[in-house]
Scaffold this motif. Structure first.
Motif, PDB file in Angstrom:
ATOM      1  N   LYS A   1       0.827  -1.216   0.000  1.00  0.00           N
ATOM      2  CA  LYS A   1       0.000   0.000   0.000  1.00  0.00           C
ATOM      3  C   LYS A   1       0.857   1.260   0.000  1.00  0.00           C
ATOM      4  CE  LYS A   1      -3.784  -2.346   0.040  1.00  0.00           C
ATOM      5  NZ  LYS A   1      -4.633  -2.410  -1.170  1.00  0.00           N
ATOM      6  N   SER A   2       1.944   1.249   0.770  1.00  0.00           N
ATOM      7  CA  SER A   2       2.795   2.433   0.812  1.00  0.00           C
ATOM      8  C   SER A   2       3.561   2.613  -0.497  1.00  0.00           C
ATOM      9  CB  SER A   2       3.764   2.361   2.000  1.00  0.00           C
ATOM     10  OG  SER A   2       4.558   1.197   1.963  1.00  0.00           O
ATOM     11  N   ARG A   3       3.963   1.506  -1.131  1.00  0.00           N
ATOM     12  CA  ARG A   3       4.636   1.613  -2.430  1.00  0.00           C
ATOM     13  C   ARG A   3       3.694   2.210  -3.481  1.00  0.00           C
ATOM     14  NH1 ARG A   3       5.637  -2.939  -4.697  1.00  0.00           N
ATOM     15  NH2 ARG A   3       5.083  -4.430  -3.049  1.00  0.00           N
ATOM     16  N   ALA A   4       2.447   1.791  -3.422  1.00  0.00           N
ATOM     17  CA  ALA A   4       1.465   2.332  -4.367  1.00  0.00           C
ATOM     18  C   ALA A   4       1.293   3.838  -4.171  1.00  0.00           C
ATOM     19  CB  ALA A   4       0.126   1.619  -4.202  1.00  0.00           C
ATOM     20  N   LEU A   5       1.274   4.262  -2.914  1.00  0.00           N
ATOM     21  CA  LEU A   5       1.135   5.690  -2.617  1.00  0.00           C
ATOM     22  C   LEU A   5       2.349   6.471  -3.122  1.00  0.00           C
ATOM     23  CD1 LEU A   5      -0.206   8.120  -1.217  1.00  0.00           C
ATOM     24  CD2 LEU A   5       0.949   7.409   0.897  1.00  0.00           C
ATOM     25  N   LEU A   6       3.544   5.955  -2.848  1.00  0.00           N
ATOM     26  CA  LEU A   6       4.761   6.647  -3.272  1.00  0.00           C
ATOM     27  C   LEU A   6       4.870   6.708  -4.789  1.00  0.00           C
ATOM     28  CD1 LEU A   6       7.394   5.248  -0.742  1.00  0.00           C
ATOM     29  CD2 LEU A   6       6.087   7.363  -0.605  1.00  0.00           C
ATOM     30  N   GLN A   7       4.509   5.612  -5.456  1.00  0.00           N
ATOM     31  CA  GLN A   7       4.556   5.604  -6.918  1.00  0.00           C
ATOM     32  C   GLN A   7       3.586   6.615  -7.498  1.00  0.00           C
ATOM     33  OE1 GLN A   7       6.741   3.348  -8.974  1.00  0.00           O
ATOM     34  NE2 GLN A   7       6.247   5.238 -10.062  1.00  0.00           N
ATOM     35  N   GLN A   8       2.428   6.718  -6.882  1.00  0.00           N
ATOM     36  CA  GLN A   8       1.432   7.693  -7.331  1.00  0.00           C
ATOM     37  C   GLN A   8       1.944   9.125  -7.147  1.00  0.00           C
ATOM     38  OE1 GLN A   8      -2.230   7.608  -5.102  1.00  0.00           O
ATOM     39  NE2 GLN A   8      -3.321   8.853  -6.570  1.00  0.00           N
TER      40      GLN A   8
END
Length: 244
Positions: A173-180
């Protein structure tokens, strides 16, 4: 009349026993010393989400792994006071996976340690929740976020499945946020300080592992969102129970 009955409840049935929510993990979750400000672990804002029926105890410590947390006798006192209905949120990996650290564990040791945290918690009729290690801000030159925790997060996922433990996949979930957010905007969540910007870091600081207040709060919100989606009863104790 209803108010009178409400006031009499503690005398008729005794005070309602509060549940305890124990946070067990590393620096990305922990409470910081004043000299580390504005660094903040996500466990700090997470504790503010709960009402007076719950007590959040943040036992996470900087630099700890699944092994060193136990070796330093930090886990045993928690187990000794666990009671039925309590919750234990367990997040390790950052310090387990780096071979050069004294706290490092092998993949097999990491798995066995996670199993012990889960089994010890269940033996006290409390509820364990496993959490994968939160993402590091590590982008490739092409702007793609690197999955720096893959092996140890996979082990956490495997243990959760094997032992039927609720899993908050904070890594994903945090990787998805950072990528976004992308390489530049994501700096706003971490400890990125220019020289002279903060008295605790007169020479500045570039840290892509530890969060500032904004980053800590967003990670805490991700954890809470996942707990709700999993229908973990700990969310029954959130302030207003999510109602406006």
């Amino acid at each position: 009349m209803k108010y009178l009955l409400y006031c009499l409840l503690p005398f008729l049935f005794g005070p309602q026993e509060k549940i305890h929510i124990y946070l067990v993990g590393d620096s990305t979750m922990s409470i910081k010393s004043t000299k580390a400000v504005p660094e903040m672990g996500w466990g700090v804002p997470f504790a503010t989400f709960f009402d007076s029926t719950a007590v959040v105890e943040n036992h996470a410590q900087n630099g700890r792994s699944t092994r060193s947390f136990m070796q330093e006798k930090r886990w045993e006192p928690i187990v000794n006071k666990l009671k039925k209905g309590d919750f234990v949120l367990i997040q390790f990996g950052h310090n387990d996976e780096i071979p050069t650290k004294k706290s490092a564990t092998t993949p097999d040791e990491f798995r066995k340690n996670l199993e012990k945290y889960v089994n010890d918690t269940r033996e006290k009729n409390a509820f364990p929740v496993l959490i994968t290690a939160v993402a590091r801000r590590s982008f490739s030159p092409e702007g793609k976020l690197t999955d720096t925790h893959r092996e140890y997060s996979d082990i956490t996922r495997s243990v959760a499945k094997q032992l039927n433990v609720p899993l908050v996949d904070l890594d994903e979930k945090s990787r998805a946020l950072l990528q976004q957010m992308g390489p530049e905007s994501s700096k706003l969540l971490y400890l990125h300080l220019k020289p002279g910007e903060h008295p605790n870091y007169p020479d500045g600081k570039t840290d892509d592992t530890h969060f500032n207040e904004l980053g800590a709060r967003l990670m805490a919100q991700l954890v809470l969102k996942e707990l709700r989606s999993l229908k973990i009863p700990v969310t029954d104790h959130v302030v207003n129970n999510g109602k406006k």
